[in-house]
Write an enzyme that holds these catalytic residues in place. Structure first.
Site, mmCIF file in Angstrom:
data_model
loop_
_atom_site.group_PDB
_atom_site.id
_atom_site.type_symbol
_atom_site.label_atom_id
_atom_site.label_comp_id
_atom_site.label_asym_id
_atom_site.label_seq_id
_atom_site.Cartn_x
_atom_site.Cartn_y
_atom_site.Cartn_z
ATOM 1 N N CYS A 12 27.158 57.030 22.219
ATOM 2 C CA CYS A 12 27.433 58.397 21.594
ATOM 3 C C CYS A 12 28.585 59.213 22.047
ATOM 4 C CB CYS A 12 26.334 59.190 21.266
ATOM 5 S SG CYS A 12 25.542 59.772 23.013
ATOM 6 N N HIS A 40 21.415 55.733 30.932
ATOM 7 C CA HIS A 40 20.307 55.025 31.061
ATOM 8 C C HIS A 40 20.478 53.628 30.954
ATOM 9 C CE1 HIS A 40 17.783 58.945 30.814
ATOM 10 N NE2 HIS A 40 18.106 58.521 31.867
ATOM 11 N N HIS A 74 23.296 64.591 29.766
ATOM 12 C CA HIS A 74 22.068 65.114 29.739
ATOM 13 C C HIS A 74 21.911 66.652 29.637
ATOM 14 C CE1 HIS A 74 21.319 60.826 30.789
ATOM 15 N NE2 HIS A 74 20.607 60.765 29.579
ATOM 16 N N CYS A 96 26.896 67.214 27.380
ATOM 17 C CA CYS A 96 27.373 67.099 26.022
ATOM 18 C C CYS A 96 27.401 67.973 25.238
ATOM 19 C CB CYS A 96 26.167 65.827 25.184
ATOM 20 S SG CYS A 96 26.290 65.692 23.547
ATOM 21 N N GLU A 130 17.464 65.312 29.939
ATOM 22 C CA GLU A 130 17.618 66.528 29.032
ATOM 23 C C GLU A 130 16.430 67.369 28.773
ATOM 24 O OE1 GLU A 130 17.849 66.946 24.154
ATOM 25 O OE2 GLU A 130 18.769 65.117 25.061
ATOM 26 N N THR A 166 17.363 65.932 21.742
ATOM 27 C CA THR A 166 18.312 65.378 20.807
ATOM 28 C C THR A 166 18.232 63.935 20.472
ATOM 29 O OG1 THR A 166 19.886 65.026 22.492
ATOM 30 C CG2 THR A 166 19.624 67.291 21.489
ATOM 31 N N CYS A 201 20.071 65.112 17.308
ATOM 32 C CA CYS A 201 21.448 64.936 17.143
ATOM 33 C C CYS A 201 21.528 63.937 16.114
ATOM 34 C CB CYS A 201 22.054 64.194 18.527
ATOM 35 S SG CYS A 201 23.828 63.703 18.254
ATOM 36 N N SER A 229 15.857 53.899 28.961
ATOM 37 C CA SER A 229 16.560 54.447 27.956
ATOM 38 C C SER A 229 15.448 54.920 26.768
ATOM 39 C CB SER A 229 17.558 53.872 27.368
ATOM 40 O OG SER A 229 17.886 54.548 25.797
ATOM 41 N N SER A 230 15.368 56.207 26.449
ATOM 42 C CA SER A 230 14.292 56.846 25.530
ATOM 43 C C SER A 230 14.715 56.535 24.174
ATOM 44 C CB SER A 230 14.278 58.272 25.656
ATOM 45 O OG SER A 230 13.392 58.862 24.673
#
Length: 294
Positions: A12, A40, A74, A96, A130, A166, A201, A229-230
């Site tokens: 992203c 991540h 994050h 971000c 985050e 997000t 997001c 990674s979530s």
């Protein structure tokens, strides 16, 4: 075998921006500290380590003096900026913009809610970088909910202001929102008791319908992501839901040739934390297989 990489997958804007800032800075120094994994994805972390990026945690940050430290996409809680000021640390802030805007919204809502007896609830993953930054805007008073069971932490006799991490699932957010509404009604609260903010997001959430379409277009889906990674876990579940022949891998070494028996097309996709070079590496590895022996 037709192997296609999803053009909508990969970094992203926020992650791409942070990595570019790190690489630009490392052109002028041998080593650069980064507070937590910059992304991540262990493969990308390893690549940047070889360029001089050194990962530290918050305890190590407290020991540093007179140096530079990168803040990743994050975002960070206010305490991090306070420590940097006290220790003469120059922060290279790659937070971000979407996350920074959300931090400001959470801080403002918290200040307002304090005067009304309300509470801030964040739909997100406990311990996620985050979420730590968001909760920090409330002095860590925000209530973090991930599952239905977590709703028991909320006092439903008081107003609730709801936000989301997000990168969480849109479907999951609205499910939690509806459950909170039900619980507030049961506590005889009216509709004004909930102020729900869909802070997901859209660059992330829009990938769900795109991945749904991509998943059904191929016989086999290889989803490439870091295990921490979530966003990767959420997007992989979308693939698996629409194509049972979906497999989660961190790199090409985890691929099993048997997955491609009777398959004519393979789709390669990934999370917002998955570099394009890694998806290309996985695609190239699959193309080298001798499928006649599968």
């Amino acid at each position: 075998m037709n192997v296609t990489i999803d053009k909508n997958s990969g970094y992203c804007f926020g992650v791409e921006f942070a990595i570019q800032m790190a690489e630009d800075e490392m052109e002028n120094c041998e080593e650069l500290y980064c507070l937590g994994d910059i992304v991540h994805n262990s493969m990308e972390v390893k690549r940047l380590y070889e360029k001089g990026l050194r990962i530290i945690d918050r305890e190590q940050l407290k020991e540093l003096r007179d140096t530079k430290v990168l803040i990743r996409a994050h975002g960070e809680p206010p305490e991090t900026y306070k420590t940097a000021l006290e220790n003469n640390i120059e922060l290279i802030d790659a937070s971000c913009p979407v996350v920074l805007k959300l931090q400001n919204r959470v801080k403002h809502a918290f200040d307002v809610d304090k005067t009304k007896g309300g509470q801030i609830v964040i739909y997100g993953q406990v311990g996620h970088a985050e979420v730590i930054g968001l909760a920090g805007q409330t002095g860590d008073e925000a209530i973090i909910v991930t599952t239905e069971e977590d709703l028991d932490k909320i006092d439903f006799t008081r107003p609730v202001t709801l936000f989301s991490q997000t990168t969480k699932s849109t479907k999951g957010f609205y499910h939690i929102k509806s459950l909170i509404e039900e619980r507030l009604q049961q506590a005889n609260q009216d509709s004004t008791a909930l102020n729900a903010n869909d802070s997901i997001c859209r660059q992330v959430s829009n990938r769900e319908p795109q991945l749904t379409k991509f998943s059904v277009e191929h016989d086999v889906i290889i989803f490439v992501s870091g295990k921490k990674s979530s966003n990767g876990k959420a997007l992989y579940s979308v693939c698996k839901q629409h194509n049972p022949n979906s497999y989660f891998v961190e790199n090409e070494e985890e691929i099993e040739k048997e997955w491609f028996a009777n398959a004519e097309s393979v789709g390669i996709c990934g999370a917002t934390s998955t570099p394009m070079w890694l998806m290309q590496q996985v695609a190239d590895s699959i193309k080298k297989f001798d499928f006649e022996t599968v």
